[in-house]
Design an enzyme around this catalytic site. Sequence first.
Site, mmCIF file in Angstrom:
data_model
loop_
_atom_site.group_PDB
_atom_site.id
_atom_site.type_symbol
_atom_site.label_atom_id
_atom_site.label_comp_id
_atom_site.label_asym_id
_atom_site.label_seq_id
_atom_site.Cartn_x
_atom_site.Cartn_y
_atom_site.Cartn_z
ATOM 1 N N GLY A 10 82.706 64.917 55.812
ATOM 2 C CA GLY A 10 83.671 64.765 56.800
ATOM 3 C C GLY A 10 83.189 64.756 58.233
ATOM 4 O O GLY A 10 82.251 65.385 58.388
ATOM 5 N N ARG A 14 88.939 67.141 64.066
ATOM 6 C CA ARG A 14 89.775 68.434 64.543
ATOM 7 C C ARG A 14 88.822 69.569 65.273
ATOM 8 O O ARG A 14 89.072 70.354 66.168
ATOM 9 C CB ARG A 14 90.772 69.139 63.571
ATOM 10 C CG ARG A 14 91.843 68.148 63.516
ATOM 11 C CD ARG A 14 92.527 68.516 61.989
ATOM 12 N NE ARG A 14 91.795 68.344 60.917
ATOM 13 C CZ ARG A 14 92.176 68.715 59.442
ATOM 14 N NH1 ARG A 14 93.628 69.300 59.250
ATOM 15 N NH2 ARG A 14 91.382 68.306 58.604
ATOM 16 N N GLY A 78 87.851 59.754 52.131
ATOM 17 C CA GLY A 78 88.538 60.977 51.521
ATOM 18 C C GLY A 78 87.837 61.540 50.693
ATOM 19 O O GLY A 78 86.983 61.237 50.144
ATOM 20 N N ARG A 328 60.088 90.652 75.374
ATOM 21 C CA ARG A 328 60.093 89.292 74.776
ATOM 22 C C ARG A 328 59.222 89.302 73.476
ATOM 23 O O ARG A 328 58.370 90.364 73.198
ATOM 24 C CB ARG A 328 59.511 88.168 75.633
ATOM 25 C CG ARG A 328 60.576 87.973 76.822
ATOM 26 C CD ARG A 328 60.041 87.309 77.986
ATOM 27 N NE ARG A 328 59.559 85.947 77.511
ATOM 28 C CZ ARG A 328 58.608 85.219 78.224
ATOM 29 N NH1 ARG A 328 58.232 85.609 79.339
ATOM 30 N NH2 ARG A 328 57.892 84.291 77.704
ATOM 31 N N ALA A 375 54.995 100.886 90.202
ATOM 32 C CA ALA A 375 56.309 99.866 90.305
ATOM 33 C C ALA A 375 55.787 98.698 90.860
ATOM 34 O O ALA A 375 54.863 98.677 91.467
ATOM 35 C CB ALA A 375 57.139 100.528 91.292
ATOM 36 N N ALA A 418 47.169 101.175 95.172
ATOM 37 C CA ALA A 418 48.422 100.489 95.431
ATOM 38 C C ALA A 418 48.275 99.089 96.043
ATOM 39 O O ALA A 418 47.365 99.044 96.811
ATOM 40 C CB ALA A 418 49.646 101.317 96.079
HETATM 41 C C1 UD1 Z 1 91.792 69.613 51.947
HETATM 42 C C2 UD1 Z 1 92.655 69.273 50.706
HETATM 43 C C3 UD1 Z 1 94.016 70.094 50.847
HETATM 44 C C4 UD1 Z 1 93.548 71.861 50.955
HETATM 45 C C5 UD1 Z 1 92.583 71.868 51.947
HETATM 46 C C6 UD1 Z 1 91.851 73.316 51.914
HETATM 47 C C7 UD1 Z 1 92.531 66.979 50.274
HETATM 48 C C8 UD1 Z 1 93.166 65.592 50.347
HETATM 49 N N1 UD1 Z 1 93.135 68.028 51.056
HETATM 50 O O1 UD1 Z 1 92.487 69.206 53.108
HETATM 51 O O2 UD1 Z 1 94.659 70.050 49.902
HETATM 52 O O3 UD1 Z 1 94.733 72.367 51.186
HETATM 53 O O4 UD1 Z 1 91.391 70.749 51.984
HETATM 54 O O5 UD1 Z 1 91.095 73.806 52.860
HETATM 55 O O6 UD1 Z 1 91.485 67.344 49.598
HETATM 56 N N2 UD1 Z 1 85.334 65.430 53.261
HETATM 57 C C9 UD1 Z 1 84.352 64.582 52.578
HETATM 58 N N3 UD1 Z 1 84.574 63.193 52.349
HETATM 59 C C10 UD1 Z 1 85.540 62.488 53.039
HETATM 60 C C11 UD1 Z 1 86.467 63.356 53.712
HETATM 61 C C12 UD1 Z 1 86.288 64.829 53.587
HETATM 62 O O7 UD1 Z 1 83.195 64.846 51.933
HETATM 63 O O8 UD1 Z 1 85.770 61.398 52.915
HETATM 64 C C13 UD1 Z 1 84.869 66.743 53.153
HETATM 65 C C14 UD1 Z 1 84.836 67.425 54.500
HETATM 66 O O9 UD1 Z 1 83.571 67.436 55.093
HETATM 67 C C15 UD1 Z 1 85.507 68.770 54.071
HETATM 68 C C16 UD1 Z 1 86.213 68.866 52.959
HETATM 69 O O10 UD1 Z 1 85.910 67.381 52.253
HETATM 70 O O11 UD1 Z 1 84.282 69.718 53.813
HETATM 71 C C17 UD1 Z 1 87.699 68.810 53.202
HETATM 72 O O12 UD1 Z 1 88.049 67.843 53.998
HETATM 73 P P1 UD1 Z 1 89.254 68.112 55.274
HETATM 74 O O13 UD1 Z 1 89.285 66.970 55.978
HETATM 75 O O14 UD1 Z 1 88.967 69.317 56.049
HETATM 76 O O15 UD1 Z 1 90.488 68.275 54.400
HETATM 77 P P2 UD1 Z 1 91.980 69.084 54.433
HETATM 78 O O16 UD1 Z 1 92.625 68.542 55.353
HETATM 79 O O17 UD1 Z 1 91.401 70.559 55.054
HETATM 80 MG MG MG Z 2 89.717 71.233 55.680
#
Ligand code: UD1
Ligand code: MG
Length: 449
Positions: A10, A14, A78, A328, A375, A418
């Site tokens: 991801g 945020r 996702g 350093r 110094a 000096a």
């Molecule tokens: C997710 C969970 C939520 C849980 C929370 C806990 C889902 C749908 N939701 O939400 O239920 O309470 O984590 O922290 O799973 N990622 C990928 N590929 C993608 C999207 C995300 O690898 O396409 C990875 C992100 O890099 C991250 C992790 O999955 O490390 C979770 O993604 P994030 O978007 O943070 O999910 P949350 O909204 O926190």
């Molecule tokens: Mg998360």
Amino acid sequence: MLSVAILAAGKGTRMESSLPKVLHKISGKSLLQRVIDSCVELKPDQIFVIAGHKSNEVQESIPNDKKINVVIQEPQSGTGHAIQVLCREVKNHAGTLLILNGDVPLIRPSTLKRLLYFHDSKNADVSLVTTKKTNPHGYGRVFLKGDFIERIVEEKDCNDLERENPLINAGVYCFNWGKLSKIINTLHSNNNQKEIYLTDTISLLENSLSLEVEDNGELQGINNRIQLSECEESIQNSIKEKHMLNGVTFINKASCSVSEEAEIGKDVIIEANTHIRGNTKINSHCIIGPNSFIENSNVGLNCKISNSTVYDSQIMDYIKIGPYSHIRPQSKISSQSKIGNFVEIKNSQLGEESKVNHLSYIGDSIIGKSTNIGAGTITANFDGQKKYQTKIGKNSSIGANTVFVAPINLGESVTTGAGSVITKDSKDNSLAISRTKQVNIENWGKKKS
Ligand code: UD1
Ligand code: MG
């Protein structure tokens, strides 16, 4: 057979960052590295890191280990989609698949072991770590029916009543991989985020179980910089508490930070605004700070370092440094020496009981025992292209404002006048002086008027 998949594809929208979320660091280590380190303790047969957004950067951050394989998820549709990609890329779906979000960095190996044990002993299709949060905002809510999890509803898909549920999904799951792979491709993205959710697999499997643990901070997910800073604070508190219980005093704990690797001896006092970073060892009875930064260095017994910075260096015993000194890399300061105000030392060795007390630059130098550097003394070590060495023998007395034009080699017990610019080597016991003689012109003021 145990396989691990870490979701790290991801963007981390945020975080409002150009750096992928999982590469942000807490206490010097990336979120992803922390999750990998916790998983390695389980001795899994293979680890898959699912990378996507800026996958090159993520891949480069991963240490070379033949058990760790990177799988590319493109586009990132996702968490469920990430596992669809994994199931397509990896053909053998035998055994247990432990899936962890890459943004839950404080998860402990002991909790993962508990989950694996729970999963095996219950012969579950999926088991996941849950906890009750006083503020569950942002997390998926877990709904139970009897002993089983009925479904998980994401924050953005919750109605008002569902949002009240304090039981959340921590993002750490154990799956029967064979059963997961049979249903993984039936997921759809019919939800408010238009994403394929891994959490939707729960209601598609029969034996879905919740391992509820107490929320002690380890399950904190990181989605924004506020949560990043909360995790940093939580790690720092536990590091400092460990040192305090071992006999270290922190005068103002909140303003100090200490790396996880740092070792600190008994009766060390850490004053306000002091940061001990990297692989640093501070031995007993030192007073460090206020306002000091020490990284990858070794500090001996009974040293006092105030308002100063030390990098990659060795400070022996009974040494006073500061205020306002900068040591350093590759410097070695021998016991009972003193480095004073506004002194910079780089790649140099200082013998025992030597002093560089005020306003000096000592670079690429070897200075003998019991030598006093007056110094304002400077080693001119750079000719615009190369760096050169300055050697000053033991028991020498360097006059204030001496400039050593390196390369230069002075014997033992040498004195410099000096204000001298020293360009030639000199032998033991000599006086080296190079400055124009003072001329006094009398009645100068009168002539002018
Ligand atoms: C997710 C969970 C939520 C849980 C929370 C806990 C889902 C749908 N939701 O939400 O239920 O309470 O984590 O922290 O799973 N990622 C990928 N590929 C993608 C999207 C995300 O690898 O396409 C990875 C992100 O890099 C991250 C992790 O999955 O490390 C979770 O993604 P994030 O978007 O943070 O999910 P949350 O909204 O926190
Ligand atoms: Mg998360």
